[in-house]
Design an enzyme around this catalytic site. Structure first.
Site, mmCIF file in Angstrom:
data_model
loop_
_atom_site.group_PDB
_atom_site.id
_atom_site.type_symbol
_atom_site.label_atom_id
_atom_site.label_comp_id
_atom_site.label_asym_id
_atom_site.label_seq_id
_atom_site.Cartn_x
_atom_site.Cartn_y
_atom_site.Cartn_z
ATOM 1 C CG ASP A 1 -0.955 -2.132 2.134
ATOM 2 O OD1 ASP A 1 -0.268 -2.058 3.244
ATOM 3 O OD2 ASP A 1 -1.788 -1.148 2.087
ATOM 4 N NE ARG B 1 -4.779 1.545 2.650
ATOM 5 C CZ ARG B 1 -4.795 2.712 3.188
ATOM 6 N NH1 ARG B 1 -5.935 3.244 3.743
ATOM 7 N NH2 ARG B 1 -3.537 3.721 2.974
ATOM 8 N NE ARG C 1 -3.156 7.175 1.556
ATOM 9 C CZ ARG C 1 -2.274 6.585 2.414
ATOM 10 N NH1 ARG C 1 -2.121 7.417 3.578
ATOM 11 N NH2 ARG C 1 -1.800 5.420 2.241
ATOM 12 C CG ASP D 1 -3.569 -3.627 -1.156
ATOM 13 O OD1 ASP D 1 -2.613 -2.984 -2.165
ATOM 14 O OD2 ASP D 1 -4.305 -2.868 -0.565
ATOM 15 N N GLY E 1 0.286 6.188 -0.093
ATOM 16 C CA GLY E 1 1.371 5.700 0.928
ATOM 17 C C GLY E 1 2.597 5.348 0.083
ATOM 18 C CB THR F 1 0.982 -0.391 -2.004
ATOM 19 O OG1 THR F 1 0.597 -0.550 -0.585
ATOM 20 C CG2 THR F 1 0.201 -1.471 -2.924
ATOM 21 C CG ASP G 1 -6.682 0.384 -3.694
ATOM 22 O OD1 ASP G 1 -6.182 1.355 -2.868
ATOM 23 O OD2 ASP G 1 -7.444 -0.374 -2.950
ATOM 24 N NE ARG H 1 19.187 4.575 -11.690
ATOM 25 C CZ ARG H 1 19.310 3.622 -12.449
ATOM 26 N NH1 ARG H 1 18.452 2.635 -12.467
ATOM 27 N NH2 ARG H 1 20.429 3.216 -12.899
HETATM 28 O O1 F6P Z 1 -1.030 1.666 2.448
HETATM 29 C C1 F6P Z 1 0.072 1.681 2.810
HETATM 30 C C2 F6P Z 1 -0.233 1.852 4.300
HETATM 31 O O2 F6P Z 1 1.108 1.807 4.833
HETATM 32 C C3 F6P Z 1 -1.075 0.814 5.007
HETATM 33 O O3 F6P Z 1 -0.417 -0.451 5.306
HETATM 34 C C4 F6P Z 1 -1.601 1.477 6.235
HETATM 35 O O4 F6P Z 1 -2.917 1.282 6.646
HETATM 36 C C5 F6P Z 1 -1.574 3.196 5.778
HETATM 37 O O5 F6P Z 1 -0.739 2.943 4.442
HETATM 38 C C6 F6P Z 1 -1.333 4.058 6.533
HETATM 39 O O6 F6P Z 1 -1.433 5.224 6.052
HETATM 40 P P1 F6P Z 1 -0.957 6.719 6.777
HETATM 41 O O7 F6P Z 1 0.474 6.525 6.535
HETATM 42 O O8 F6P Z 1 -1.782 7.608 6.000
HETATM 43 O O9 F6P Z 1 -1.154 6.571 8.084
#
Ligand code: F6P
Length: 319
Positions: A127, A171, A72, A129, A11, A125, A103, A21
């Protein structure tokens, strides 16, 4: 090390461009050639690789998203995919790779390092996390996007004397929800890290209403479940008029904050230094405002920990 590559994966997150940069400019400053790899590991396997110049990263520090694009990739998870990736890196003479992502992206970096190709991870990210760093690139910007949205929702919530359930991303982590709850003065925060009883949330709503409160804001982390279901439950159990907002991907875009731009520049600069020093299989991070690095393998084994003292404070402030 004379030739390095950089890619963004998973993401996207605001501030990734500032990190790209910094890799390119710092690499060139130290006499290296820097190669941009497009579309994450998928693009790496397909050889979507381009030599970057100083000008390639001009005018991007203020832009959200990632100018290298992201993906991904399922194919990269296979032995064959990883072999194809290393083949492409060798073809371009690239000797080390900087991976900006979360991760999932670090799993890939660990795999390539185990196969003898040096990788360094930069945590990017929204998140927040990733263990081993206090902050990840993009978290602060996403938090500020949420804060602005919730401020606006609060205006209309007050006017109509309504209860709002607002679903935020993260997430499996509750960081965005908890920090936003504190910053927005929410009545309740529902996060995966805390087993909050529905009855307690209702109790708080009723207490507020008895005190003459005109509205309530509940911030729910997506990892707990659906805000739509939660809102329905509140309406079924009380006579509070309830509305639901799912903030969605708006949280992933936008101009990175100053904090994210500086964080991204520092982390990416450190990643270049680690490759120059001959390190491999590390993740850079920031702890107590100091740049640090850890073995990616260790980071991947650890669970993410949310600072629960913030939850306690939030509860004390929302009595
Ligand atoms: O990991 C970043 C994130 O935005 C999460 O907060 C969310 O659950 C997920 O990616 C959404 O993924 P996608 O953009 O593939 O729908």
């Amino acid at each position: 090390m004379k030739k390095i590559g950089v890619l963004t994966s998973g993401g996207d997150a605001p501030g990734m461009n500032a990190a790209i940069r910094a890799v390119v400019r710092k690499g060139i400053y130290h006499g290296m050639e820097v190669y941009g790899i497009y579309n994450g590991y998928q693009g790496l396997m397909e050889g979507k690789i381009e030599k970057m110049e100083l000008g390639s990263v001009g005018g991007i520090i203020q832009r959200g998203g990632t100018t290298l694009f992201s993906a991904r990739s399922e194919a990269f998870k296979t032995e064959e995919g990883q072999a194809r990736a290393i083949e492409q890196l060798n073809k371009f003479g690239i000797e080390g790779l900087i991976v900006i992502g979360g991760d999932g992206s670090f799993q890939g970096a660990a795999k390539l390092t185990a196969k003898g190709f040096p990788c360094i991870g930069v945590p990017g990210t929204i998140d927040n996390d990733i263990p081993g760093t206090d902050f990840t690139i993009g978290f602060d910007t996403a938090l500020n996007t949420i804060i602005e949205a919730v401020d606006k929702i609060r205006d209309t919530a007050t006017s109509h004397e309504r209860t709002y359930v607002i679903e935020v991303m993260g997430r499996d982590a509750g960081d965005l929800a908890l920090w936003a709850g504190l910053a927005n003065g929410a009545e309740s925060v529902i996060i995966p890290e805390k087993d909050e009883q529905f009855e307690d949330v209702l109790e708080r709503l009723k207490r507020g209403s008895a005190r003459g409160k005109k509205h309530s804001i509940i911030i729910l982390a997506e990892g707990v479940g659906s805000a739509i279901d939660y809102g329905k439950r509140i309406e079924e159990s009380t006579d509070f008029e309830t509305r639901v907002t799912v903030l969605g991907h708006i949280q992933r875009g936008g101009r990175p904050t100053g904090f994210d731009r500086v964080l991204a520049s520092r982390l990416a600069g450190k990643a270049v230094d680690l490759l120059r020093e001959g390190e491999a299989g590390k993740m850079v991070g920031i702890q107590n405002n100091q740049l640090v690095h850890h073995d990616i393998i260790d980071v991947l084994k650890k669970p993410h920990k949310l600072d629960m003292s913030l939850y306690q404070l939030m509860s004390e402030l929302s009595i």
